[in-house]
Design a protein around this motif. Structure first.
Motif, PDB file in Angstrom:
ATOM      1  N   MET A  61       0.850  -1.154   0.000  1.00 39.64           N
ATOM      2  CA  MET A  61       0.000   0.000   0.000  1.00 39.64           C
ATOM      3  C   MET A  61       0.902   1.225   0.000  1.00 39.64           C
ATOM      4  SD  MET A  61      -2.761   1.115   2.866  1.00 39.64           S
ATOM      5  CE  MET A  61      -1.621   1.862   3.990  1.00 39.64           C
ATOM      6  N   ILE A  62       0.591   2.172  -0.853  1.00 40.06           N
ATOM      7  CA  ILE A  62       1.366   3.400  -0.951  1.00 40.06           C
ATOM      8  C   ILE A  62       0.431   4.594  -0.787  1.00 40.06           C
ATOM      9  CG2 ILE A  62       2.827   4.822  -2.432  1.00 40.06           C
ATOM     10  CD1 ILE A  62       3.723   2.252  -3.821  1.00 40.06           C
ATOM     11  N   GLU A  63       0.844   5.526   0.050  1.00 38.07           N
ATOM     12  CA  GLU A  63       0.103   6.778   0.218  1.00 38.07           C
ATOM     13  C   GLU A  63       0.790   7.833  -0.640  1.00 38.07           C
ATOM     14  OE1 GLU A  63      -1.282   9.881   3.715  1.00 38.07           O
ATOM     15  OE2 GLU A  63       0.248   8.401   4.148  1.00 38.07           O
ATOM     16  N   TRP A  64      -0.022   8.504  -1.482  1.00 37.29           N
ATOM     17  CA  TRP A  64       0.519   9.492  -2.405  1.00 37.29           C
ATOM     18  C   TRP A  64       0.101  10.900  -2.006  1.00 37.29           C
ATOM     19  CZ3 TRP A  64       3.893   8.077  -6.094  1.00 37.29           C
ATOM     20  CH2 TRP A  64       3.934   6.740  -6.448  1.00 37.29           C
ATOM     21  N   ASN A  65       0.979  11.860  -2.251  1.00 32.79           N
ATOM     22  CA  ASN A  65       0.656  13.270  -2.128  1.00 32.79           C
ATOM     23  C   ASN A  65       0.030  13.676  -3.452  1.00 32.79           C
ATOM     24  OD1 ASN A  65       0.639  16.086  -2.222  1.00 32.79           O
ATOM     25  ND2 ASN A  65       2.434  16.223  -0.885  1.00 32.79           N
ATOM     26  N   LEU A  66      -1.257  13.966  -3.452  1.00 35.32           N
ATOM     27  CA  LEU A  66      -1.962  14.267  -4.686  1.00 35.32           C
ATOM     28  C   LEU A  66      -1.652  15.655  -5.235  1.00 35.32           C
ATOM     29  CD1 LEU A  66      -5.417  12.672  -3.878  1.00 35.32           C
ATOM     30  CD2 LEU A  66      -3.518  11.696  -5.161  1.00 35.32           C
ATOM     31  N   LEU A  67      -1.068  16.522  -4.410  1.00 34.63           N
ATOM     32  CA  LEU A  67      -0.737  17.860  -4.874  1.00 34.63           C
ATOM     33  C   LEU A  67       0.489  17.879  -5.789  1.00 34.63           C
ATOM     34  CD1 LEU A  67      -1.378  19.879  -1.595  1.00 34.63           C
ATOM     35  CD2 LEU A  67      -2.874  19.638  -3.587  1.00 34.63           C
ATOM     36  N   ASP A  68       1.512  17.082  -5.429  1.00 31.12           N
ATOM     37  CA  ASP A  68       2.725  17.093  -6.254  1.00 31.12           C
ATOM     38  C   ASP A  68       3.083  15.725  -6.834  1.00 31.12           C
ATOM     39  OD1 ASP A  68       3.745  15.752  -4.063  1.00 31.12           O
ATOM     40  OD2 ASP A  68       5.070  17.371  -3.442  1.00 31.12           O
ATOM     41  N   GLY A  69       2.280  14.690  -6.556  1.00 30.20           N
ATOM     42  CA  GLY A  69       2.499  13.371  -7.149  1.00 30.20           C
ATOM     43  C   GLY A  69       3.632  12.569  -6.545  1.00 30.20           C
ATOM     44  N   THR A  70       4.081  12.938  -5.350  1.00 28.95           N
ATOM     45  CA  THR A  70       5.166  12.197  -4.708  1.00 28.95           C
ATOM     46  C   THR A  70       4.618  11.181  -3.710  1.00 28.95           C
ATOM     47  OG1 THR A  70       5.395  13.871  -2.979  1.00 28.95           O
ATOM     48  CG2 THR A  70       6.793  14.112  -4.927  1.00 28.95           C
ATOM     49  N   MET A  71       5.437  10.146  -3.439  1.00 30.05           N
ATOM     50  CA  MET A  71       5.052   9.124  -2.478  1.00 30.05           C
ATOM     51  C   MET A  71       5.292   9.647  -1.064  1.00 30.05           C
ATOM     52  SD  MET A  71       6.352   5.184  -2.177  1.00 30.05           S
ATOM     53  CE  MET A  71       8.037   5.624  -1.844  1.00 30.05           C
ATOM     54  N   LYS A  72       4.255   9.533  -0.190  1.00 31.04           N
ATOM     55  CA  LYS A  72       4.394   9.997   1.187  1.00 31.04           C
ATOM     56  C   LYS A  72       4.849   8.870   2.104  1.00 31.04           C
ATOM     57  CE  LYS A  72       1.337  12.744   2.957  1.00 31.04           C
ATOM     58  NZ  LYS A  72       0.072  13.316   3.399  1.00 31.04           N
ATOM     59  N   SER A  73       4.228   7.681   1.964  1.00 29.94           N
ATOM     60  CA  SER A  73       4.591   6.555   2.818  1.00 29.94           C
ATOM     61  C   SER A  73       4.256   5.255   2.102  1.00 29.94           C
ATOM     62  CB  SER A  73       3.875   6.627   4.164  1.00 29.94           C
ATOM     63  OG  SER A  73       2.482   6.540   3.977  1.00 29.94           O
ATOM     64  N   LYS A  74       4.855   4.168   2.596  1.00 26.08           N
ATOM     65  CA  LYS A  74       4.676   2.856   1.982  1.00 26.08           C
ATOM     66  C   LYS A  74       4.501   1.817   3.085  1.00 26.08           C
ATOM     67  CE  LYS A  74       7.033  -0.066  -1.384  1.00 26.08           C
ATOM     68  NZ  LYS A  74       8.257  -0.184  -2.206  1.00 26.08           N
ATOM     69  N   PHE A  75       3.583   0.868   2.877  1.00 27.87           N
ATOM     70  CA  PHE A  75       3.333  -0.199   3.845  1.00 27.87           C
ATOM     71  C   PHE A  75       3.197  -1.512   3.100  1.00 27.87           C
ATOM     72  CE2 PHE A  75       0.210  -2.925   6.009  1.00 27.87           C
ATOM     73  CZ  PHE A  75       0.898  -3.159   7.183  1.00 27.87           C
ATOM     74  N   ASN A  76       3.934  -2.533   3.522  1.00 26.51           N
ATOM     75  CA  ASN A  76       3.876  -3.849   2.903  1.00 26.51           C
ATOM     76  C   ASN A  76       2.992  -4.756   3.748  1.00 26.51           C
ATOM     77  OD1 ASN A  76       4.242  -6.249   1.612  1.00 26.51           O
ATOM     78  ND2 ASN A  76       6.459  -6.280   1.812  1.00 26.51           N
ATOM     79  N   ALA A  77       1.838  -5.140   3.214  1.00 24.83           N
ATOM     80  CA  ALA A  77       0.901  -5.991   3.945  1.00 24.83           C
ATOM     81  C   ALA A  77       1.223  -7.468   3.800  1.00 24.83           C
ATOM     82  CB  ALA A  77      -0.527  -5.735   3.460  1.00 24.83           C
ATOM     83  N   ASN A  78       2.171  -7.838   2.940  1.00 21.34           N
ATOM     84  CA  ASN A  78       2.551  -9.225   2.673  1.00 21.34           C
ATOM     85  C   ASN A  78       1.401 -10.057   2.132  1.00 21.34           C
ATOM     86  OD1 ASN A  78       5.272  -8.901   3.458  1.00 21.34           O
ATOM     87  ND2 ASN A  78       4.676  -9.090   5.587  1.00 21.34           N
ATOM     88  N   ALA A  79       0.395  -9.434   1.590  1.00 19.89           N
ATOM     89  CA  ALA A  79      -0.753 -10.111   0.969  1.00 19.89           C
ATOM     90  C   ALA A  79      -1.506  -9.075   0.149  1.00 19.89           C
ATOM     91  CB  ALA A  79      -1.674 -10.719   2.024  1.00 19.89           C
ATOM     92  N   ALA A  80      -2.264  -9.555  -0.822  1.00 19.76           N
ATOM     93  CA  ALA A  80      -3.090  -8.636  -1.602  1.00 19.76           C
ATOM     94  C   ALA A  80      -4.195  -8.062  -0.719  1.00 19.76           C
ATOM     95  CB  ALA A  80      -3.701  -9.361  -2.793  1.00 19.76           C
ATOM     96  N   ILE A  81      -4.452  -6.770  -0.844  1.00 16.40           N
ATOM     97  CA  ILE A  81      -5.493  -6.104  -0.068  1.00 16.40           C
ATOM     98  C   ILE A  81      -6.746  -6.028  -0.930  1.00 16.40           C
ATOM     99  CG2 ILE A  81      -6.171  -3.979   1.098  1.00 16.40           C
ATOM    100  CD1 ILE A  81      -3.136  -3.479   1.534  1.00 16.40           C
ATOM    101  N   TRP A  82      -7.830  -6.643  -0.457  1.00 12.49           N
ATOM    102  CA  TRP A  82      -9.071  -6.689  -1.223  1.00 12.49           C
ATOM    103  C   TRP A  82     -10.013  -5.558  -0.857  1.00 12.49           C
ATOM    104  CZ3 TRP A  82      -9.825  -9.564  -5.403  1.00 12.49           C
ATOM    105  CH2 TRP A  82      -8.992 -10.667  -5.595  1.00 12.49           C
ATOM    106  N   ASP A  83      -9.970  -5.101   0.381  1.00 13.23           N
ATOM    107  CA  ASP A  83     -10.890  -4.056   0.818  1.00 13.23           C
ATOM    108  C   ASP A  83     -10.259  -3.306   1.979  1.00 13.23           C
ATOM    109  OD1 ASP A  83     -13.208  -2.523   0.864  1.00 13.23           O
ATOM    110  OD2 ASP A  83     -14.358  -3.963   2.021  1.00 13.23           O
ATOM    111  N   SER A  84     -10.721  -2.104   2.220  1.00 13.78           N
ATOM    112  CA  SER A  84     -10.218  -1.328   3.351  1.00 13.78           C
ATOM    113  C   SER A  84     -11.337  -0.449   3.891  1.00 13.78           C
ATOM    114  CB  SER A  84      -9.030  -0.466   2.933  1.00 13.78           C
ATOM    115  OG  SER A  84      -9.418   0.465   1.957  1.00 13.78           O
ATOM    116  N   GLN A  85     -11.209  -0.098   5.162  1.00 12.76           N
ATOM    117  CA  GLN A  85     -12.177   0.777   5.818  1.00 12.76           C
ATOM    118  C   GLN A  85     -11.401   1.708   6.736  1.00 12.76           C
ATOM    119  OE1 GLN A  85     -15.619   0.842   5.437  1.00 12.76           O
ATOM    120  NE2 GLN A  85     -15.536   2.660   6.685  1.00 12.76           N
ATOM    121  N   LEU A  86     -11.579   3.000   6.555  1.00  7.61           N
ATOM    122  CA  LEU A  86     -10.920   3.989   7.382  1.00  7.61           C
ATOM    123  C   LEU A  86     -11.876   4.444   8.471  1.00  7.61           C
ATOM    124  CD1 LEU A  86      -8.441   5.828   7.823  1.00  7.61           C
ATOM    125  CD2 LEU A  86      -9.578   7.504   6.348  1.00  7.61           C
TER     126      LEU A  86
END
Length: 66
Positions: free
Chosen positions: A1-26
Motif C-alpha cells: 500500500m502506498i500513500e501518495w501526495n496528490l498535490l505534487d504526485g510524490t510518495m508519502k509513505s509505503k506499507f507492505n501488507a505481505n498479501a493482496a489487499i481486497w478491501d479497506s475501511q478507514l
C-alpha cells in the motif's frame, strides 16, 4: 500500500501488507485492511507514515470485504 501526495504526485509513505489487499475501511486514524490470505490488518495513519498495530488471526478462506 502506498500513500501518495496528490498535490505534487510524490510518495508519502509505503506499507507492505505481505498479501493482496481486497478491501479497506478507514475509521478515524485507523485503517482496516481485508487481505487475500484471510487476515485483517489494522494500521495507524500518521503524518507521512503508516504503522502496523495488529494482525487479526487468519481465516481458512479469503477475506474479500470488511
Amino acid at each position: 500500500m502506498i500513500e501518495w501526495n496528490l498535490l505534487d504526485g510524490t510518495m508519502k509513505s509505503k506499507f507492505n501488507a505481505n498479501a493482496a489487499i481486497w478491501d479497506s475501511q478507514l475509521i478515524g486514524k485507523h485503517l482496516y485492511l481485508a487481505c487475500e490470505d484471510g487476515s485483517v490488518k489494522i494500521v495507524k495513519i500518521k503524518k507521512d507514515s503508516v504503522t502496523l498495530l495488529k494482525t487479526l488471526q487468519k481465516a481458512e478462506t479469503r477475506c474479500l470485504s470488511i
